[in-house]
Motif scaffolding. Structure first.
Motif, PDB file in Angstrom:
ATOM      1  N   GLY A   1     -10.735  15.268 -21.377  1.00 35.09           N
ATOM      2  CA  GLY A   1     -10.146  14.039 -20.860  1.00 35.09           C
ATOM      3  C   GLY A   1     -11.007  13.425 -19.775  1.00 35.09           C
ATOM      4  O   GLY A   1     -11.799  12.514 -20.023  1.00 35.09           O
ATOM      5  N   SER A   2     -10.887  13.956 -18.552  1.00 38.50           N
ATOM      6  CA  SER A   2     -11.697  13.485 -17.429  1.00 38.50           C
ATOM      7  C   SER A   2     -11.793  14.587 -16.388  1.00 38.50           C
ATOM      8  O   SER A   2     -10.787  15.178 -15.984  1.00 38.50           O
ATOM      9  CB  SER A   2     -11.096  12.229 -16.800  1.00 38.50           C
ATOM     10  N   LYS A   3     -13.011  14.842 -15.937  1.00 39.50           N
ATOM     11  CA  LYS A   3     -13.251  15.855 -14.909  1.00 39.50           C
ATOM     12  C   LYS A   3     -12.626  15.444 -13.579  1.00 39.50           C
ATOM     13  O   LYS A   3     -12.407  16.281 -12.697  1.00 39.50           O
ATOM     14  CB  LYS A   3     -14.758  16.071 -14.750  1.00 39.50           C
ATOM     15  N   ALA A   4     -12.335  14.155 -13.441  1.00 38.97           N
ATOM     16  CA  ALA A   4     -11.809  13.629 -12.179  1.00 38.97           C
ATOM     17  C   ALA A   4     -10.390  14.106 -11.878  1.00 38.97           C
ATOM     18  O   ALA A   4      -9.908  13.918 -10.762  1.00 38.97           O
ATOM     19  CB  ALA A   4     -11.830  12.103 -12.204  1.00 38.97           C
TER      20      ALA A   4
ATOM     21  N   LYS B   1     -10.943   5.292 -13.217  1.00 43.30           N
ATOM     22  CA  LYS B   1     -10.712   5.190 -14.657  1.00 43.30           C
ATOM     23  C   LYS B   1      -9.210   5.145 -14.954  1.00 43.30           C
ATOM     24  O   LYS B   1      -8.448   5.966 -14.434  1.00 43.30           O
ATOM     25  CB  LYS B   1     -11.344   6.378 -15.376  1.00 43.30           C
TER      26      LYS B   1
ATOM     27  N   VAL C   1      -7.538   6.186 -17.345  1.00 45.34           N
ATOM     28  CA  VAL C   1      -7.017   7.408 -17.962  1.00 45.34           C
ATOM     29  C   VAL C   1      -6.505   8.388 -16.913  1.00 45.34           C
ATOM     30  O   VAL C   1      -5.636   9.226 -17.205  1.00 45.34           O
ATOM     31  CB  VAL C   1      -8.120   8.066 -18.833  1.00 45.34           C
ATOM     32  N   ILE C   2      -6.994   8.272 -15.672  1.00 38.99           N
ATOM     33  CA  ILE C   2      -6.543   9.175 -14.600  1.00 38.99           C
ATOM     34  C   ILE C   2      -5.059   8.978 -14.320  1.00 38.99           C
ATOM     35  O   ILE C   2      -4.340   9.936 -14.006  1.00 38.99           O
ATOM     36  CB  ILE C   2      -7.367   8.947 -13.317  1.00 38.99           C
TER      37      ILE C   2
ATOM     38  N   LYS D   1      -3.693  12.696 -14.690  1.00 44.35           N
ATOM     39  CA  LYS D   1      -3.473  13.383 -13.420  1.00 44.35           C
ATOM     40  C   LYS D   1      -2.044  13.900 -13.281  1.00 44.35           C
ATOM     41  O   LYS D   1      -1.852  15.087 -12.956  1.00 44.35           O
ATOM     42  CB  LYS D   1      -3.817  12.456 -12.253  1.00 44.35           C
TER      43      LYS D   1
END
Length: 620
Positions: A107-110, A131, A133-134, A138
């Motif tokens: 998904g996202s490393k963030a 982004k 998507v976060i 999250k």
């Protein structure tokens, strides 16, 4: 007196008959206020959305907790500490860690981390662009991590989610990066308010950790968003204090001194806690396995600690309430302090998704209550109250670890509704903050991004250029030049009467304003000396008044890409000089020297000499 080269040799102060601003001050002010209303409306929309998401996040955490530890499809709260899984509880947080790792990888490393440092980084280096998507990943990843036993709070994920939602909305509309930063902060703080019902603390959080400024344009949208979040909290959560505790009495002076000392001790503990978290994170970085598996390893450790000390599992808001009641035995306080810290530090260092506020409050509250209990044991007449000691412990822990001084104090007051705790909180948080300020270079919020070479503002001083008027640096003895004269004639005049000015006013034969001329262009060897000055005149239709600030002058020069700007008298409406960028820099330098150079204003030595002389005269 101003001199000019004219055909008749008469000094001229040119009238402002051809000089007009492109945009009037009133129109600019109207546009700014209209933009403020627009940004405030967007902030309120984000606040409404994040309030609903906050309620859904709590439901999701409860659901995953109940499924993981009790096998129930239930949205009500049940503490994972009361589970009957036995040794199987060790596996549960590890399963959550695997799922979070997969979401971060694909998904996202963030989504890794506790949210606030990531939001700060996007504000400082990426024009507040997060982004979209976060906003989806999250809360889900955090719900999985917390619901399977992760020792985190829901506030970090909801702050990160609110920030991501605000940033996403800011990217959909045509707004500036600064306005997007404001909406991001509004979403983040509205989320915090929706969870805890602490709007004032949330506003201070925005100022101290997200906005890095204090202005009406920034504070009003955030305040409106926090008010909306508070309404959402009252509608979707309980209306009372989020951490109820026994009513506090006004402490004595002796008790106040002891509470401040407790804050000092907690300050040192917060420093050690911060260093430990990042030492553990560094240790994970050295592991010879992919970072996707780190949350699973951290989860195994969390499960192992949770097997022996079940109260370290999950959000732990109930732990905070119990600690604040003052009825928890000392042995349980010490175990909660140490093992909650150990579990949380390893889990956070592993890079899973979760918040820091609730763990810090739990650890600090347990530490403060333990210190208060020991003080009462040795000094029973000290006037120390254990619930108060717990409250100042949790607040000073957050103040020391995050250096969010005002946020820490107001959060404790709003979350408990204990007004008599103000002075103890002030003393304890100040002590903790002093330790953090003098002994820690970075905080738990800034260490991660500081390692990436990103500097965070640590002060909110007024702009020196905002405190200086144009008239303070404007050279009064300027030279007015006639555009019809040749370059050679102008050079001859300037050789006879040198001037420190770098820019001059140029007028025509009748004395009307033509533009400005740079000194460097006059002495440019590439220019024909027999050509007229009018060939190198820079025509500008912008001006400032002598009463305007240097900040306004610098802004006008930057916006219009000019190196100098005419200055008109606010009384006579005439051009009286030219302000160049070097003049602005000179003013800035003077302001720095004036504020940073130490000197005495009253000489005690001179006073003693005068008194001695007077006494001698009197004796004679």
């Amino acid at each position: 007196m101003k001199k000019t080269i004219t055909n008749n040799g008469i000094p001229v102060s040119p009238l402002l008959n051809e000089l007009e601003n492109k945009t009037s001050t009133n129109k600019a002010s109207f546009i700014l206020k209209t933009r403020l209303i627009y940004i405030s409306a967007l902030s309120i929309i984000v606040a409404v959305a994040i309030s609903i998401i906050a309620r859904l996040l709590i439901y999701l955490i409860n659901l995953i907790t109940n499924i993981s530890f009790y096998g129930l499809f239930d949205f009500s709260f049940h503490s994972p500490a009361n589970n009957h899984l036995g040794a199987w509880v060790i596996i549960m947080p590890a399963i959550g860690g695997v799922l979070v790792g997969l979401m971060a990888l694909y998904g996202s490393k963030a989504i890794r981390g506790h949210g606030i440092p990531e939001a700060m980084e996007q504000i400082l280096v990426n024009q507040s662009k997060i982004k979209p998507v976060i906003a989806f990943l999250k809360p889900i990843s955090s719900a999985i991590a917390i619901g399977t036993g992760g020792p985190f709070g829901a506030e970090g994920p909801i702050i990160a989610t609110g920030g991501a939602l605000g940033s996403t909305l800011g990217q959909l509309f045509k707004i500036t990066s600064n306005e997007r930063k404001i909406i991001l902060a509004a979403g983040a703080t509205a989320g915090m308010t929706a969870i805890f019902g602490t709007p004032i603390a949330a506003i201070f959080l925005a100022i101290e950790l997200l906005l890095f400024e204090f202005s009406p344009a920034a504070i009003l949208p955030v305040a409106l968003a926090c008010i909306t979040g508070a309404a959402g909290h009252h509608l979707l959560f309980d209306a009372g204090p989020v951490f109820p505790m026994p009513d506090m009495l006004i402490p004595s002076n002796v008790a106040l001194a002891i509470y401040s000392s407790i804050g000092l001790v907690i300050g040192f503990l917060s420093m050690g806690l911060t260093k430990a978290v990042y030492l553990i994170e560094d240790a994970f970085e050295k592991l010879p396995i992919h970072w996707m598996w780190w949350p699973a390893l951290g989860g195994l450790f969390v499960g192992l600690v949770g097997y022996f000390y079940p109260h370290t599992l999950g959000v732990g808001y109930d732990n905070i309430t119990h600690v604040l009641s003052g009825t928890v035995p000392l042995t349980l306080l010490l175990s909660l302090f140490f093992f909650k810290f150990l579990s949380w530090a390893v889990a956070l260092g592993s890079g899973t998704s979760g918040g820091t506020l609730a763990p810090l409050l739990t650890i600090g509250g347990a530490g403060g209550a333990a210190l208060g209990s020991m003080i009462l044991y040795f000094f029973p007449n000290s006037g120390v109250n254990i619930p108060m000691a717990a409250l100042i412990g949790m607040s000073s822990m957050f103040a020391g670890a995050s250096r969010a001084y005002l946020t820490s104090i107001t959060f404790a007051l709003e979350a408990t509704m204990q007004s008599h705790a103000l002075l103890p909180l002030l003393g304890a948080c100040t002590s903790s903050y002093l330790v953090s300020f003098f002994l820690m270079e970075n905080t738990i919020m800034t260490e991660k991004i500081a390692r990436r070479g990103i500097a965070t503002p640590d002060s909110y001083k007024a702009d020196p250029l905002d405190k200086m008027a144009v008239s303070e640096v404007l050279i009064e003895d300027g030279v007015i030049l006639n555009a019809a004269n040749t370059i050679k004639e102008v050079r001859d005049l300037l050789s006879i009467k040198p001037t420190p000015a770098n820019y001059f006013i140029a007028v025509n034969k009748t004395g009307s304003y033509q533009g400005i001329v740079e000194l460097a262009n006059i002495y440019n060897p590439a220019i024909d000396p027999e050509s007229t000055l009018g060939n190198i005149v820079e025509l500008t239709s912008f001006y400032i008044k002598d009463t305007d600030t240097l900040r306004k002058a610098a802004k006008s020069m930057a916006e219009n890409n000019i190196e100098a700007i005419p200055v008109i008298s606010s009384k006579q409406n005439k051009v009286i000089g030219v302000l160049g960028f070097k003049d602005v820099l000179a003013g800035y330098k003077h302001s720095i020297e004036e504020n940073e150079s130490a000197h005495t204003q009253i000489s005690l030595k001179r006073r003693r000499i005068k008194m001695l002389i007077k006494s001698k005269r009197g004796s004679n």
